[in-house]
Enzyme design. Sequence first.
Site, PDB file in Angstrom:
ATOM      1  N   LYS A 129       5.019-103.855  43.227  1.00  0.00           N
ATOM      2  CA  LYS A 129       5.865-104.190  42.195  1.00  0.00           C
ATOM      3  C   LYS A 129       7.022-105.380  42.582  1.00  0.00           C
ATOM      4  O   LYS A 129       6.678-105.766  43.534  1.00  0.00           O
ATOM      5  CB  LYS A 129       6.427-102.274  42.685  1.00  0.00           C
ATOM      6  CG  LYS A 129       7.349-101.336  41.992  1.00  0.00           C
ATOM      7  CD  LYS A 129       6.893-100.629  40.903  1.00  0.00           C
ATOM      8  CE  LYS A 129       7.579-100.272  40.301  1.00  0.00           C
ATOM      9  NZ  LYS A 129       7.177 -99.526  38.372  1.00  0.00           N
ATOM     10  N   ASP A 169       9.289-101.579  33.894  1.00  0.00           N
ATOM     11  CA  ASP A 169      10.172 -99.955  34.269  1.00  0.00           C
ATOM     12  C   ASP A 169      11.439 -99.705  34.546  1.00  0.00           C
ATOM     13  O   ASP A 169      12.008-100.286  33.303  1.00  0.00           O
ATOM     14  CB  ASP A 169       9.779-100.202  36.123  1.00  0.00           C
ATOM     15  CG  ASP A 169      10.239 -98.940  36.998  1.00  0.00           C
ATOM     16  OD1 ASP A 169       8.920 -98.299  37.118  1.00  0.00           O
ATOM     17  OD2 ASP A 169      11.307 -98.994  37.172  1.00  0.00           O
TER      18      ASP A 169
HETATM   19  P1  NDP Z   1      14.376 -96.816  31.405  1.00  0.00           P
HETATM   20  O1  NDP Z   1      15.053 -97.648  31.804  1.00  0.00           O
HETATM   21  O2  NDP Z   1      13.646 -96.763  30.193  1.00  0.00           O
HETATM   22  O3  NDP Z   1      14.853 -95.291  31.147  1.00  0.00           O
HETATM   23  C1  NDP Z   1      15.779 -94.877  32.564  1.00  0.00           C
HETATM   24  C2  NDP Z   1      16.407 -93.534  32.158  1.00  0.00           C
HETATM   25  O4  NDP Z   1      16.481 -92.565  32.786  1.00  0.00           O
HETATM   26  C3  NDP Z   1      17.793 -93.794  31.468  1.00  0.00           C
HETATM   27  O5  NDP Z   1      17.853 -92.321  30.224  1.00  0.00           O
HETATM   28  C4  NDP Z   1      18.830 -93.568  32.085  1.00  0.00           C
HETATM   29  O6  NDP Z   1      19.352 -93.667  32.372  1.00  0.00           O
HETATM   30  C5  NDP Z   1      17.961 -92.145  33.454  1.00  0.00           C
HETATM   31  N1  NDP Z   1      18.396 -93.315  34.717  1.00  0.00           N
HETATM   32  C6  NDP Z   1      17.627 -94.504  35.567  1.00  0.00           C
HETATM   33  N2  NDP Z   1      18.693 -94.224  37.022  1.00  0.00           N
HETATM   34  C7  NDP Z   1      19.452 -93.556  36.954  1.00  0.00           C
HETATM   35  C8  NDP Z   1      19.900 -92.357  37.937  1.00  0.00           C
HETATM   36  N3  NDP Z   1      19.730 -93.017  38.975  1.00  0.00           N
HETATM   37  N4  NDP Z   1      20.340 -90.927  37.823  1.00  0.00           N
HETATM   38  C9  NDP Z   1      20.242 -90.685  36.626  1.00  0.00           C
HETATM   39  N5  NDP Z   1      19.925 -91.319  35.176  1.00  0.00           N
HETATM   40  C10 NDP Z   1      19.186 -92.598  35.243  1.00  0.00           C
HETATM   41  O7  NDP Z   1      12.990 -96.050  32.661  1.00  0.00           O
HETATM   42  P2  NDP Z   1      11.758 -95.634  32.350  1.00  0.00           P
HETATM   43  O8  NDP Z   1      11.508 -94.892  31.098  1.00  0.00           O
HETATM   44  O9  NDP Z   1      10.599 -96.465  31.595  1.00  0.00           O
HETATM   45  O10 NDP Z   1      11.814 -95.194  33.371  1.00  0.00           O
HETATM   46  C11 NDP Z   1      12.429 -93.939  33.761  1.00  0.00           C
HETATM   47  C12 NDP Z   1      11.225 -93.714  35.371  1.00  0.00           C
HETATM   48  O11 NDP Z   1       9.960 -93.456  34.636  1.00  0.00           O
HETATM   49  C13 NDP Z   1      11.065 -94.329  36.425  1.00  0.00           C
HETATM   50  O12 NDP Z   1      11.195 -93.907  37.774  1.00  0.00           O
HETATM   51  C14 NDP Z   1      10.123 -95.265  36.222  1.00  0.00           C
HETATM   52  O13 NDP Z   1       9.814 -96.164  37.501  1.00  0.00           O
HETATM   53  C15 NDP Z   1       9.305 -94.320  35.983  1.00  0.00           C
HETATM   54  N6  NDP Z   1       7.475 -95.108  35.538  1.00  0.00           N
HETATM   55  C16 NDP Z   1       7.879 -96.271  33.998  1.00  0.00           C
HETATM   56  C17 NDP Z   1       6.742 -96.147  33.256  1.00  0.00           C
HETATM   57  C18 NDP Z   1       6.677 -97.418  32.273  1.00  0.00           C
HETATM   58  O14 NDP Z   1       5.765 -97.368  31.869  1.00  0.00           O
HETATM   59  N7  NDP Z   1       7.433 -97.213  31.914  1.00  0.00           N
HETATM   60  C19 NDP Z   1       5.768 -95.897  34.078  1.00  0.00           C
HETATM   61  C20 NDP Z   1       5.652 -95.333  35.128  1.00  0.00           C
HETATM   62  C21 NDP Z   1       6.663 -94.361  35.774  1.00  0.00           C
HETATM   63  P3  NDP Z   1      21.013 -95.053  32.342  1.00  0.00           P
HETATM   64  O15 NDP Z   1      20.917 -95.768  30.792  1.00  0.00           O
HETATM   65  O16 NDP Z   1      22.383 -93.790  32.335  1.00  0.00           O
HETATM   66  O17 NDP Z   1      20.852 -95.558  33.437  1.00  0.00           O
END
Ligand code: NDP
Length: 448
Positions: A129, A169
């Site tokens: 990672k 991510d």
């Molecule tokens: P994105 O950046 O596309 O979206 C993240 C979302 O979560 C946004 O809506 C963001 O809001 C919100 N968010 C992030 N940090 C916080 C926080 N501290 N408090 C509240 N809301 C928060 O990321 P992903 O959708 O790719 O990832 C989301 C989760 O899924 C993560 O935990 C990631 O590790 C996991 N994941 C992702 C994968 C992938 O293929 N993309 C694979 C496996 C797991 P804002 O815009 O306001 O920051």
Amino acid sequence: MAISNSYLKSVFEQVQKRNANEPEFLQAVEEVLESLEPVVEAHPEYEEVGLIERLVEPERVIYFRVPWVDDNGKTQVNRGFRVQFNSAIGPYKGGLRFHPSVYQGIIKFLGFEQIFKNSLTGLPIGGGKGGSDFDPKGKSDAEVMRFCQSFMTELCKHIGADTDVPAGDIGVGGREIGYMFGQYKRLRNEFTGVLTGKGLTYGGSLARTEATGYGLCYYTDAMLKANGKSFEGKTVVISGSGNVAIYATEKATALGAKVVALSDSNGYIYDKNGIDLDCVKQLKEVERKRIKEYAATHPDAEYHEGCSGIWTIPCDIALPCATQNEINEESAKALVKNGCFAVGEGANMPSTPEAVAVFQSNGVLFGPAKAANAGGVATSALEMSQNSMRYSWTFEEVDAKLKDIMEGIFEKCDTASKKYGHEGNYVMGANIAGFEKVADSMMAHGIV
Ligand code: NDP
């Protein structure tokens, strides 16, 4: 639950001493070690070769400076990380996270989880990672490009199609992957599958964008069906509004559920009519706006400031898809009180240990992240296969493989939970099933 096996206990004490300032990493390690007690008891040889001591120590941690110049001509300096945690079953594989909260402990927790997740997919990928404390929010495309180029200028020395293959991510989507791929190609003068989540015109896989969210629903659906339930007619609450949340909403809706809430780090929307996903995609994927804007065009929808209130909305199924530790004990109790009977983790480690205990003691079906969200990395591995073959599968072919993989992962978790006498405990099932393949390979490789 606490660790009672003396070998695992002593390993965890050492991990605590060495990583005292990395609480997320300690949380992830403790949960896995708790689950491994019956396996370690059945395999005394693991202690003789220090297998668990080696498992909890990354093979390599790379930490570097990322200097770049902003639009005002000012030099900015961020921190870059890549943790190459375990390569026993294949090249390191795991995403890059760009978020201000990133520090070594976050990357180590994610890299450690990735070892077991990648193993569960059944594909030959090790755990890694990376990321940076850079915040893409509010930056111009030109700033994001300059940052990505500087980040890759250092990272390219440590990765490669057969060594380490990063993906996206939080904060790293198609735009960022494109800039990083362009820089890698330029520096190394090679066109290889060194990153996944690439655009479709330069080696990306169909269905990779959808994979984590779709995969989460395939896993959750398998878990529901094994327990005589389904998504059909159910009310679903999903946190986040990024890549995972959007495609989980799309698939849950296709499976007959009504998704009524989404969020971002400022607040959440509740739409009792069901989320209008085209509007969310336009706001988030195209305009990069806040979720609050949804309420402006949907008079029946409510917007509430703050993230945790979303878990007080009554629902049957909750899919946390934002970030780590977003569901605490209080939120878990609110979900249970309102009748939630299943939770599938789309984000990594979104439930605190106290929240998981609330779900498990109340009979809530609980699909842990390392199993439930493995669809993203599984499809990344399918992207690597297509790149190696210089060939592309259709959307339907990739989606069918993803569905098979997710159903297979549920099967593995279920079987392992039964084998060790904890039927229905998919946390234990996932940790054990993921661990076994890695442990066998580490045993075969000798002490390395
Ligand atoms: P994105 O950046 O596309 O979206 C993240 C979302 O979560 C946004 O809506 C963001 O809001 C919100 N968010 C992030 N940090 C916080 C926080 N501290 N408090 C509240 N809301 C928060 O990321 P992903 O959708 O790719 O990832 C989301 C989760 O899924 C993560 O935990 C990631 O590790 C996991 N994941 C992702 C994968 C992938 O293929 N993309 C694979 C496996 C797991 P804002 O815009 O306001 O920051």
